[in-house]
Design a protein around this motif. Sequence first.
Motif, short mmCIF file in Angstrom:
data_model
loop_
_atom_site.label_atom_id
_atom_site.label_comp_id
_atom_site.label_asym_id
_atom_site.label_seq_id
_atom_site.Cartn_x
_atom_site.Cartn_y
_atom_site.Cartn_z
N LEU A 18 49.43 43.77 35.79
CA LEU A 18 48.38 42.78 35.72
C LEU A 18 47.09 43.43 36.20
CD1 LEU A 18 50.05 39.58 37.25
CD2 LEU A 18 49.42 39.92 34.86
N ARG A 19 45.97 42.92 35.73
CA ARG A 19 44.68 43.43 36.15
C ARG A 19 43.84 42.28 36.70
NH1 ARG A 19 39.50 44.82 33.46
NH2 ARG A 19 38.61 46.67 34.47
N LEU A 20 43.53 42.34 37.96
CA LEU A 20 42.75 41.31 38.60
C LEU A 20 41.27 41.67 38.59
CD1 LEU A 20 44.93 40.59 41.77
CD2 LEU A 20 45.22 39.75 39.42
N SER A 21 40.43 40.65 38.49
CA SER A 21 38.99 40.86 38.50
C SER A 21 38.36 40.00 39.59
CB SER A 21 38.38 40.48 37.15
OG SER A 21 38.88 41.30 36.12
N CYS A 22 37.26 40.48 40.11
CA CYS A 22 36.53 39.77 41.15
C CYS A 22 35.04 39.85 40.84
CB CYS A 22 36.82 40.38 42.52
SG CYS A 22 35.80 39.76 43.88
N THR A 23 34.38 38.71 40.82
CA THR A 23 32.95 38.67 40.60
C THR A 23 32.30 37.81 41.66
OG1 THR A 23 33.18 36.80 39.06
CG2 THR A 23 33.13 39.01 38.12
N GLY A 24 31.02 38.03 41.87
CA GLY A 24 30.31 37.29 42.90
C GLY A 24 29.37 36.24 42.35
N ARG A 25 29.19 35.19 43.13
CA ARG A 25 28.23 34.14 42.84
C ARG A 25 27.17 34.19 43.93
NH1 ARG A 25 32.54 29.28 41.63
NH2 ARG A 25 32.87 29.70 39.41
N LEU A 27 25.98 36.62 45.19
CA LEU A 27 26.42 37.67 46.10
C LEU A 27 26.55 38.94 45.28
CD1 LEU A 27 27.42 38.44 48.97
CD2 LEU A 27 29.73 37.97 48.13
N SER A 28 25.77 39.93 45.61
CA SER A 28 25.82 41.19 44.89
C SER A 28 26.91 42.07 45.48
CB SER A 28 24.46 41.90 44.97
OG SER A 28 24.48 43.10 44.24
N LEU A 29 27.97 42.24 44.73
CA LEU A 29 29.11 43.02 45.22
C LEU A 29 28.80 44.49 45.42
CD1 LEU A 29 30.47 40.38 44.34
CD2 LEU A 29 32.35 41.74 43.44
N SER A 30 27.79 44.97 44.74
CA SER A 30 27.46 46.39 44.82
C SER A 30 27.04 46.85 46.21
CB SER A 30 26.36 46.73 43.81
OG SER A 30 25.16 46.05 44.11
N GLY A 66 50.09 54.43 44.89
CA GLY A 66 50.75 55.08 43.78
C GLY A 66 51.02 54.15 42.61
N ARG A 67 50.91 52.85 42.85
CA ARG A 67 51.16 51.87 41.79
C ARG A 67 49.91 51.10 41.40
NH1 ARG A 67 54.11 47.68 42.82
NH2 ARG A 67 53.98 47.77 45.11
N PHE A 68 49.04 50.84 42.36
CA PHE A 68 47.83 50.07 42.12
C PHE A 68 46.61 50.98 42.04
CE2 PHE A 68 49.23 45.75 44.10
CZ PHE A 68 50.35 45.76 43.28
N ILE A 69 45.60 50.52 41.31
CA ILE A 69 44.34 51.24 41.20
C ILE A 69 43.20 50.26 41.39
CG2 ILE A 69 42.86 52.69 39.79
CD1 ILE A 69 45.36 53.52 38.21
N VAL A 70 42.37 50.49 42.38
CA VAL A 70 41.21 49.65 42.59
C VAL A 70 39.99 50.35 42.01
CG1 VAL A 70 40.74 50.61 44.90
CG2 VAL A 70 39.90 48.32 44.29
N SER A 71 39.12 49.60 41.38
CA SER A 71 37.94 50.17 40.76
C SER A 71 36.82 49.14 40.77
CB SER A 71 38.24 50.63 39.33
OG SER A 71 38.63 49.54 38.52
N LYS A 76 28.30 45.51 36.09
CA LYS A 76 28.83 44.18 35.85
C LYS A 76 29.06 43.40 37.14
CE LYS A 76 31.17 45.42 31.54
NZ LYS A 76 32.47 45.44 30.81
N LYS A 77 28.78 44.06 38.25
CA LYS A 77 29.00 43.44 39.57
C LYS A 77 30.41 42.90 39.69
CE LYS A 77 24.14 42.25 40.38
NZ LYS A 77 23.63 42.95 39.19
N ALA A 78 31.35 43.74 39.35
CA ALA A 78 32.74 43.33 39.36
C ALA A 78 33.63 44.36 40.04
CB ALA A 78 33.24 43.10 37.93
#
Length: 123
Positions: A18-25, A27-30, A66-71, A76-78
């Motif tokens: 699964l691929r999870l996404s996170c965006t801000g309202r 709030l600038s995630l950068s 080894g199983r998950f990858i965060v990026s 896109k502020k995501a």
Amino acid sequence: QSRLVESGGGVAQPGESLRLSCTGRELSLSYYAMGWFRQAPGKEREGVSCISSSGSKLDYTDSVNGRFIVSREKAKKAVYLQMNNLNPEENGTHYCNAVIDGRDWLYYWNDYWGPGTQVTDSS
């Protein structure tokens, strides 16, 4: 509306991804190092992964290493969490949050919790 919004959760069988996404309202995630946290029913939230504001430093708990990858994609502020080879340990509501600068991301965070996204690994 919450400061952060998570999406991408769902039902998967063991070994699937699964691929999870996170965006801000408003709030600038950068500007923040961003962490991913999991909360199983009846349990406290626990850290899963973290990515620095620049995206150059990645951290994972031993159970997902080894199983998950965060990026992240600053344009896109995501922030994303690619969850590979899922197992029942990953069941629960997943949240993203801004980590307090200069603190251990496993224990310190801002009060920007969103609704989370549910991940269910069902066999």
